[in-house]
Each structure stands twice: as C-alpha cells, then as structure tokens.
Design a protein around this motif. Structure first.
Motif, PDB file in Angstrom:
ATOM      1  N   TYR A  95     -12.099 -11.232  23.502  1.00 44.47           N
ATOM      2  CA  TYR A  95     -12.639 -11.725  24.770  1.00 44.47           C
ATOM      3  C   TYR A  95     -11.786 -12.897  25.219  1.00 44.47           C
ATOM      4  O   TYR A  95     -11.227 -13.627  24.402  1.00 44.47           O
ATOM      5  CB  TYR A  95     -14.081 -12.214  24.605  1.00 44.47           C
TER       6      TYR A  95
ATOM      7  N   VAL B 174     -12.088 -16.377  27.240  1.00 41.98           N
ATOM      8  CA  VAL B 174     -12.997 -17.353  27.845  1.00 41.98           C
ATOM      9  C   VAL B 174     -12.150 -18.491  28.370  1.00 41.98           C
ATOM     10  O   VAL B 174     -11.601 -19.274  27.598  1.00 41.98           O
ATOM     11  CB  VAL B 174     -14.024 -17.880  26.816  1.00 41.98           C
TER      12      VAL B 174
ATOM     13  N   ALA C 229     -13.059 -10.873  18.659  1.00 43.97           N
ATOM     14  CA  ALA C 229     -14.398 -10.494  18.193  1.00 43.97           C
ATOM     15  C   ALA C 229     -14.347  -9.328  17.220  1.00 43.97           C
ATOM     16  O   ALA C 229     -15.176  -9.234  16.316  1.00 43.97           O
ATOM     17  CB  ALA C 229     -15.288 -10.140  19.380  1.00 43.97           C
TER      18      ALA C 229
ATOM     19  N   SER D 240     -24.792 -13.404  12.392  1.00 45.61           N
ATOM     20  CA  SER D 240     -24.713 -13.593  13.835  1.00 45.61           C
ATOM     21  C   SER D 240     -23.286 -13.939  14.252  1.00 45.61           C
ATOM     22  O   SER D 240     -22.635 -14.761  13.608  1.00 45.61           O
ATOM     23  CB  SER D 240     -25.668 -14.725  14.239  1.00 45.61           C
ATOM     24  N   GLY D 241     -22.807 -13.279  15.302  1.00 42.09           N
ATOM     25  CA  GLY D 241     -21.477 -13.564  15.821  1.00 42.09           C
ATOM     26  C   GLY D 241     -20.350 -12.816  15.136  1.00 42.09           C
ATOM     27  O   GLY D 241     -19.180 -13.000  15.481  1.00 42.09           O
ATOM     28  N   CYS D 242     -20.673 -11.924  14.196  1.00 43.45           N
ATOM     29  CA  CYS D 242     -19.598 -11.240  13.444  1.00 43.45           C
ATOM     30  C   CYS D 242     -19.023 -10.050  14.206  1.00 43.45           C
ATOM     31  O   CYS D 242     -18.061  -9.432  13.744  1.00 43.45           O
ATOM     32  CB  CYS D 242     -20.073 -10.817  12.063  1.00 43.45           C
ATOM     33  N   GLY D 243     -19.625  -9.698  15.358  1.00 42.03           N
ATOM     34  CA  GLY D 243     -19.032  -8.638  16.182  1.00 42.03           C
ATOM     35  C   GLY D 243     -19.820  -7.335  16.233  1.00 42.03           C
ATOM     36  O   GLY D 243     -19.322  -6.330  16.737  1.00 42.03           O
ATOM     37  N   LYS D 244     -21.067  -7.353  15.769  1.00 41.71           N
ATOM     38  CA  LYS D 244     -21.859  -6.117  15.703  1.00 41.71           C
ATOM     39  C   LYS D 244     -22.136  -5.539  17.104  1.00 41.71           C
ATOM     40  O   LYS D 244     -21.911  -4.354  17.340  1.00 41.71           O
ATOM     41  CB  LYS D 244     -23.195  -6.370  14.981  1.00 41.71           C
ATOM     42  N   SER D 245     -22.631  -6.380  18.011  1.00 46.04           N
ATOM     43  CA  SER D 245     -22.942  -5.881  19.357  1.00 46.04           C
ATOM     44  C   SER D 245     -21.667  -5.441  20.067  1.00 46.04           C
ATOM     45  O   SER D 245     -21.654  -4.420  20.763  1.00 46.04           O
ATOM     46  CB  SER D 245     -23.643  -6.962  20.194  1.00 46.04           C
ATOM     47  N   THR D 246     -20.604  -6.204  19.891  1.00 50.68           N
ATOM     48  CA  THR D 246     -19.307  -5.833  20.481  1.00 50.68           C
ATOM     49  C   THR D 246     -18.908  -4.438  20.025  1.00 50.68           C
ATOM     50  O   THR D 246     -18.529  -3.586  20.832  1.00 50.68           O
ATOM     51  CB  THR D 246     -18.227  -6.853  20.060  1.00 50.68           C
TER      52      THR D 246
ATOM     53  N   GLN E 276     -29.923  -5.091  22.961  1.00 54.62           N
ATOM     54  CA  GLN E 276     -30.517  -6.232  22.263  1.00 54.62           C
ATOM     55  C   GLN E 276     -31.552  -6.909  23.170  1.00 54.62           C
ATOM     56  O   GLN E 276     -32.581  -7.365  22.717  1.00 54.62           O
ATOM     57  CB  GLN E 276     -29.405  -7.216  21.858  1.00 54.62           C
TER      58      GLN E 276
ATOM     59  N   HIS F   9     -30.867  -6.917  11.256  1.00 55.00           N
ATOM     60  CA  HIS F   9     -30.809  -8.040  10.316  1.00 55.00           C
ATOM     61  C   HIS F   9     -31.810  -7.836   9.188  1.00 55.00           C
ATOM     62  O   HIS F   9     -31.854  -8.622   8.245  1.00 55.00           O
ATOM     63  CB  HIS F   9     -31.154  -9.355  11.036  1.00 55.00           C
TER      64      HIS F   9
HETATM   65  N1  LIG Z   1     -18.744 -11.606  26.877  1.00 47.75           N
HETATM   66  C1  LIG Z   1     -18.213 -12.403  25.937  1.00 47.75           C
HETATM   67  N2  LIG Z   1     -17.267 -13.291  26.250  1.00 47.75           N
HETATM   68  C2  LIG Z   1     -16.712 -14.084  25.310  1.00 47.75           C
HETATM   69  N3  LIG Z   1     -17.040 -14.058  24.004  1.00 47.75           N
HETATM   70  C3  LIG Z   1     -17.976 -13.183  23.634  1.00 47.75           C
HETATM   71  C4  LIG Z   1     -18.631 -12.321  24.568  1.00 47.75           C
HETATM   72  N4  LIG Z   1     -19.506 -11.552  23.908  1.00 47.75           N
HETATM   73  C5  LIG Z   1     -19.423 -11.937  22.616  1.00 47.75           C
HETATM   74  N5  LIG Z   1     -18.508 -12.914  22.435  1.00 47.75           N
HETATM   75  C6  LIG Z   1     -18.109 -13.547  21.164  1.00 47.75           C
HETATM   76  O1  LIG Z   1     -17.667 -12.515  20.297  1.00 47.75           O
HETATM   77  C7  LIG Z   1     -18.152 -12.723  18.978  1.00 47.75           C
HETATM   78  C8  LIG Z   1     -18.974 -11.513  18.531  1.00 47.75           C
HETATM   79  O2  LIG Z   1     -20.147 -11.422  19.341  1.00 47.75           O
HETATM   80  P1  LIG Z   1     -21.218 -10.289  19.155  1.00 47.75           P
HETATM   81  O3  LIG Z   1     -22.197 -10.400  20.258  1.00 47.75           O
HETATM   82  O4  LIG Z   1     -20.530  -8.986  18.987  1.00 47.75           O
HETATM   83  O5  LIG Z   1     -21.897 -10.719  17.746  1.00 47.75           O
HETATM   84  P2  LIG Z   1     -23.137 -10.113  16.946  1.00 47.75           P
HETATM   85  O6  LIG Z   1     -22.654  -9.788  15.586  1.00 47.75           O
HETATM   86  O7  LIG Z   1     -23.777  -9.035  17.734  1.00 47.75           O
HETATM   87  O8  LIG Z   1     -24.129 -11.364  16.831  1.00 47.75           O
HETATM   88  P3  LIG Z   1     -25.747 -11.441  16.873  1.00 47.75           P
HETATM   89  O9  LIG Z   1     -26.211 -10.978  15.520  1.00 47.75           O
HETATM   90  O10 LIG Z   1     -26.022 -12.878  17.102  1.00 47.75           O
HETATM   91  O11 LIG Z   1     -26.225 -10.578  17.984  1.00 47.75           O
HETATM   92  C9  LIG Z   1     -18.930 -14.037  18.999  1.00 47.75           C
HETATM   93  O12 LIG Z   1     -18.060 -15.043  18.577  1.00 47.75           O
HETATM   94  C10 LIG Z   1     -19.279 -14.206  20.465  1.00 47.75           C
HETATM   95  O13 LIG Z   1     -19.377 -15.553  20.792  1.00 47.75           O
END
Ligand SMILES: Nc1ncnc2c1ncn2[C@@H]1O[C@H](COP(=O)(O)OP(=O)(O)OP(=O)(O)O)[C@@H](O)[C@H]1O
Ligand SMILES: [Mg+2]
Length: 230
Positions: free
Chosen positions: A14, A16, A23, A43-49, A93, A202
C-alpha cells in the motif's frame, strides 16, 4: 482433488502519502475444492489484504490469482467483477449491509447482482432459517442487533450458492451462541454442498472446526496448511 483457488507469489504494497507499506510479501497458496481453511495470525499481519486479493476486491502489486481456472490478475476490471460475482461470496470484517433494505431485501439484492437476477424466495427463507433469522427478515439493519446484522451479512454471502466463500472474521463480533450458529452453517455448507470456505479468525475454537489452518505473520505465511487434529 481440484485446485479452485490459487495465489502465486502475491505481493501487496500500500502507498500512504510517500510511504510504502508492504502488507503481503511473496505469498503463495493453493486451496482445493471443498476445503474449509482458517487463516490466523496477529492483527496487521495481512490477513484481510490476502482475502481481498483472493476475492478480486484488490489488485496485487505483483503475483497471480487463479479462481477456478480463470486468471483474475490478467482480467480486465469488468471481467474480474464478473468472475467475482459468479464464483465468490464475500463476508466482510465490517458488515456493509444496505441500510434502507430489510434483511430479506439485502439477500434479494445479492441475488440480483450475483445470480443473473434469479429471484429465489425459497432459498432466501432456507438461508435465513439456517441462521435463525426467519422472524427478522423484514427488519432493516438498524432494527437488528450486531450479531443479527453479522448473520444477515453471512446469509447474503451464501444465498447465491457461490463455489467459494471468503469470510473475514465472521464470528468476530458474535457471542458464543451466535458463533456456534454461524460455524455450524459453514460446516453444513461445506459438508453438504462441498462449498469451499476460507475464513479468517482469531478464535482457536472456530479454527478447530476447519479442515486446515494457515498461520500468517508479518505479511507472510509462516505455517502452511497444517491439519486440524479433531
Ligand atoms: N488501505 C490501506 N492503506 C494503507 N495501508 C493499509 C491499508 N489496508 C491495510 N493496510 C496496512 O496493511 C497491513 C495489513 O493489514 P490487514 O488489514 O491486511 O491486516 P489484518 O491481518 O487483516 O489485521 P486485523 O486482524 O487487525 O484485521 C497493516 O499494516 C495495515 O496497516
Ligand atoms: Mg483484517
């Protein structure tokens, strides 16, 4: 066994402002048809991405995604949307329900988008019954509890019988009773209709109901597809 969903060397960075946020770093994954897979990790490890990429809601910085033999990454925007609508049910989510429509109306909208307009009141009732929402079908989202909204979002994702269900923490906001309803429904869809499910969670108890678990950390898969011991 047939691979229904495949990620090859996926990278997602990403941007910013002027800062690059990596990610996902070179993630590969193969999901067989009929799989029920949990993705876990901090949290933040990239699962949703990862899930948004697999479902064609985001485009990768590099790498390839193949959905049921069709290359999402090579497809045009229109083609990608078409593949997504035909093959994938997505549970977000955050629920993303349409606020002015009732529970049933939200399902009907999904049918009109995903199933070439097919109107199937029987199926809508069946799914709402499975999720114990039959007496709430005429409620709008604001007239539902958080747990009920989450179950409507789930009903909407499965009402069109997608081959692949991608669910981002579907039990995240639910108490144990509601979680059990949701997880039982997933198991039923998986066993009875061989629908492929990839679920971020989780919750170790939820993950234990899946067939395999993938662990992610810091943008990478650290433990590929370990078997769940029942
Ligand atoms: N649209 C975006 N723009 C910039 N950075 C992003 C964006 N979406 C996610 N990130 C960053 O990418 C990384 C992975 O985010 P992601 O949402 O995939 O995490 P996650 O594992 O789903 O976390 P959680 O368990 O909190 O939902 C994080 O560091 C987040 O801050
Ligand atoms: Mg997430």
């Amino acid at each position: 066994m047939r691979t229904i969903l495949q990620a090859e060397n996926l990278e997602k960075t990403y941007r910013v402002g002027r800062v690059d946020v990596p990610a996902l770093k070179n993630v590969s994954l193969e999901v067989e048809e009929g799989e029920f897979l949990a993705i876990m990790g901090p949290s933040g490890c990239g699962k949703s991405t990862m899930l948004h990429l697999l479902g064609g809601l985001l485009t990768p910085t590099s790498g390839r995604i193949i959905v049921d033999g069709e290359d999402l990454t090579a497809a045009s925007d229109a083609k990608r949307t078409d593949i997504r609508r035909r093959k994938i049910g997505f549970v977000f989510q955050r629920f993303n329900l349409f606020p002015t429509l009732t529970a049933e109306g939200n399902l009907r909208l999904a049918e009109s988008i995903h199933s070439a307009g097919k109107d199937d009141p029987e199926r809508r009732r069946e799914v709402l019954r499975l999720l114990r929402l039959e007496d709430k079908m005429h409620h709008k989202p604001l007239e539902l509890s958080g747990g009920e909204q989450q179950r409507v979002a789930l009903a909407r994702a499965v009402v069109t019988r997608p081959a692949i269900i991608l669910a981002d923490e579907p039990t995240g906001n639910l108490d144990s009773e509601n979680s059990a309803i949701v997880l039982n429904m997933f198991q039923e869809l998986n066993y009875r209709f061989n629908q492929t499910i990839v679920m971020i969670t989780h919750n170790p108890e939820a993950a234990a109901m899946c067939k395999h678990i993938v662990q992610m950390r810091d943008g990478q898969i650290v433990e590929p597809a370990q078997n769940v011991q029942m």
